[in-house]
Write an enzyme that holds these catalytic residues in place. Structure first.
Site, mmCIF file in Angstrom:
data_model
loop_
_atom_site.group_PDB
_atom_site.id
_atom_site.type_symbol
_atom_site.label_atom_id
_atom_site.label_comp_id
_atom_site.label_asym_id
_atom_site.label_seq_id
_atom_site.Cartn_x
_atom_site.Cartn_y
_atom_site.Cartn_z
ATOM 1 N N ASP A 86 -5.747 -8.306 1.935
ATOM 2 C CA ASP A 86 -5.816 -9.765 1.836
ATOM 3 C C ASP A 86 -6.669 -10.182 0.652
ATOM 4 O O ASP A 86 -6.320 -11.093 -0.108
ATOM 5 C CB ASP A 86 -6.421 -10.363 3.113
ATOM 6 C CG ASP A 86 -5.550 -10.169 4.338
ATOM 7 O OD1 ASP A 86 -4.386 -9.778 4.180
ATOM 8 O OD2 ASP A 86 -6.048 -10.410 5.448
ATOM 9 N N ASN B 275 0.857 -1.181 0.000
ATOM 10 C CA ASN B 275 0.000 0.000 0.000
ATOM 11 C C ASN B 275 0.898 1.238 0.000
ATOM 12 O O ASN B 275 2.129 1.134 -0.019
ATOM 13 C CB ASN B 275 -0.976 -0.019 1.178
ATOM 14 C CG ASN B 275 -0.277 -0.061 2.528
ATOM 15 O OD1 ASN B 275 0.817 0.488 2.703
ATOM 16 N ND2 ASN B 275 -0.893 -0.707 3.505
ATOM 17 N N ARG B 276 0.297 2.420 0.027
ATOM 18 C CA ARG B 276 1.086 3.643 -0.082
ATOM 19 C C ARG B 276 2.082 3.793 1.067
ATOM 20 O O ARG B 276 3.247 4.143 0.846
ATOM 21 C CB ARG B 276 0.157 4.855 -0.143
ATOM 22 C CG ARG B 276 -0.543 5.016 -1.477
ATOM 23 C CD ARG B 276 -1.505 6.174 -1.498
ATOM 24 N NE ARG B 276 -2.621 6.013 -0.572
ATOM 25 C CZ ARG B 276 -3.730 6.725 -0.601
ATOM 26 N NH1 ARG B 276 -3.873 7.672 -1.496
ATOM 27 N NH2 ARG B 276 -4.710 6.524 0.252
ATOM 28 N N ALA B 277 1.629 3.528 2.296
ATOM 29 C CA ALA B 277 2.512 3.699 3.452
ATOM 30 C C ALA B 277 3.675 2.717 3.393
ATOM 31 O O ALA B 277 4.821 3.067 3.715
ATOM 32 C CB ALA B 277 1.721 3.515 4.745
ATOM 33 N N GLU B 278 3.403 1.477 2.992
ATOM 34 C CA GLU B 278 4.454 0.458 2.919
ATOM 35 C C GLU B 278 5.487 0.803 1.851
ATOM 36 O O GLU B 278 6.692 0.648 2.060
ATOM 37 C CB GLU B 278 3.832 -0.904 2.636
ATOM 38 C CG GLU B 278 3.050 -1.452 3.817
ATOM 39 C CD GLU B 278 2.132 -2.617 3.459
ATOM 40 O OE1 GLU B 278 1.712 -3.337 4.378
ATOM 41 O OE2 GLU B 278 1.813 -2.792 2.261
#
Length: 296
Positions: free
Chosen positions: A244, A176-179
């Site tokens: 998921d 995702n964006r944060a990761e």
């Protein structure tokens, strides 16, 4: 991981501390983490098997029971010293009030036994999906990727943390964006983002990267360029477990011979469906393909 939910009503504040008092009316257990990924794949009609390490306790038995109910083949390693991971959520009127985690890393011996079992199971599966929740279960992820690629199996990774060197050689990674920002830093524009992703793919020998962007949809980066899928407009109740559903849908579609671009479109639609449900939920085949019957 076991996701445990306590649902109740709040009518007063505790006299002991300024916190709500929840009168529990109903409890529910659901498969969480990688078990939820396998459950999502099975809900779409895929033959899904789950390799994991659990303890020897009530929560472990509940996970095995739920796997059977979900038609997921369980390949379990037991660690008697490990309390099975539980995320306990307390909710009232569809609002989460509290989450309590019970967790501990598995032993070295249990993880080595799991790696041996992985090698034995590999020939019988078309796709390898490694869901990293930073709970210790993927300590040997680099060796798993090497073995899977040597066997010519596509490897899908749901990453965690800022050390992606261990995912080197994966077919597809789905941050995702944060990761992603943890690894490539903050980008200033779409062009800057694309450049950072391409450098990352080249450095780690990644065939593709799918960036999930919440309300902005998702973007697939491959050698052919970047393809964006806008979010499917839905009322959002709960985003937990949406990642998921995305990677499980991708794995199910790729295992069925669908192209990566088409698999991403299906995964995007599945994400739009699952965020309209409470808690870790699944998308059924009939929801994703209402006009196409599932063939055995």
């Amino acid at each position: 991981m076991l996701d445990r939910y306590w649902f109740g009503d709040v009518n007063r504040i505790s006299p002991e501390a300024p916190v709500p008092v929840v009168l529990v009316q109903r409890t529910e257990d659901r498969l969480g983490a990688a078990a939820n990924v396998a459950r999502n794949a099975a809900a779409l009609g895929a033959r899904a098997g789950l390799l994991c390490v659990i303890g020897d306790d009530e929560a472990a038995e509940r996970i095995i029971e739920l796997l059977e109910q979900s038609a997921v083949e369980s390949h379990i390693e037991r660690d008697a010293d490990l309390p099975t991971t539980i995320k306990l959520r307390v909710l009232s009127r569809q609002q989460q009030l509290l989450r309590v985690d019970f967790e501990k890393w598995p032993t070295h011996e249990a993880l080595l036994a799991g790696l041996t079992k992985f090698e034995a199971l590999l020939p019988g599966h078309n796709v390898v999906l490694l869901s990293d929740y930073a709970k210790g279960g993927l300590t040997h992820v680099t060796k798993m990727i090497e073995s899977a690629r040597a066997a010519k199996k596509p490897v899908l990774i749901d990453p965690k943390g800022d050390d992606w060197e261990r995912y080197r050689g994966a077919s597809l990674i789905t941050p995702n964006r944060a990761e992603l920002m943890q690894v490539v830093g903050r980008w200033s524009s779409e062009d800057d983002l694309r450049d950072r992703v391409e450098r990352l793919r080249a450095a780690l020998d990644l065939e593709a990267l799918l960036l999930t962007r919440s309300e902005e949809g998702m973007t697939l980066y491959t050698d052919a360029g970047a393809v964006h899928e806008p979010a499917v407009a839905r009322e959002v109740y709960d985003v937990s477990g949406a990642g998921d559903t995305v990677i499980a849908t991708l794995a199910a579609m790729i295992g069925a011979g669908v192209s990566l671009a088409s698999a991403v479109r299906h995964a995007n639609r599945a994400a739009g469906i699952v965020v309209g449900k409470i808690g870790t939920a699944t998308v059924e085949y009939s929801e994703l393909f209402p006009d196409t019957p599932l063939r055995a």
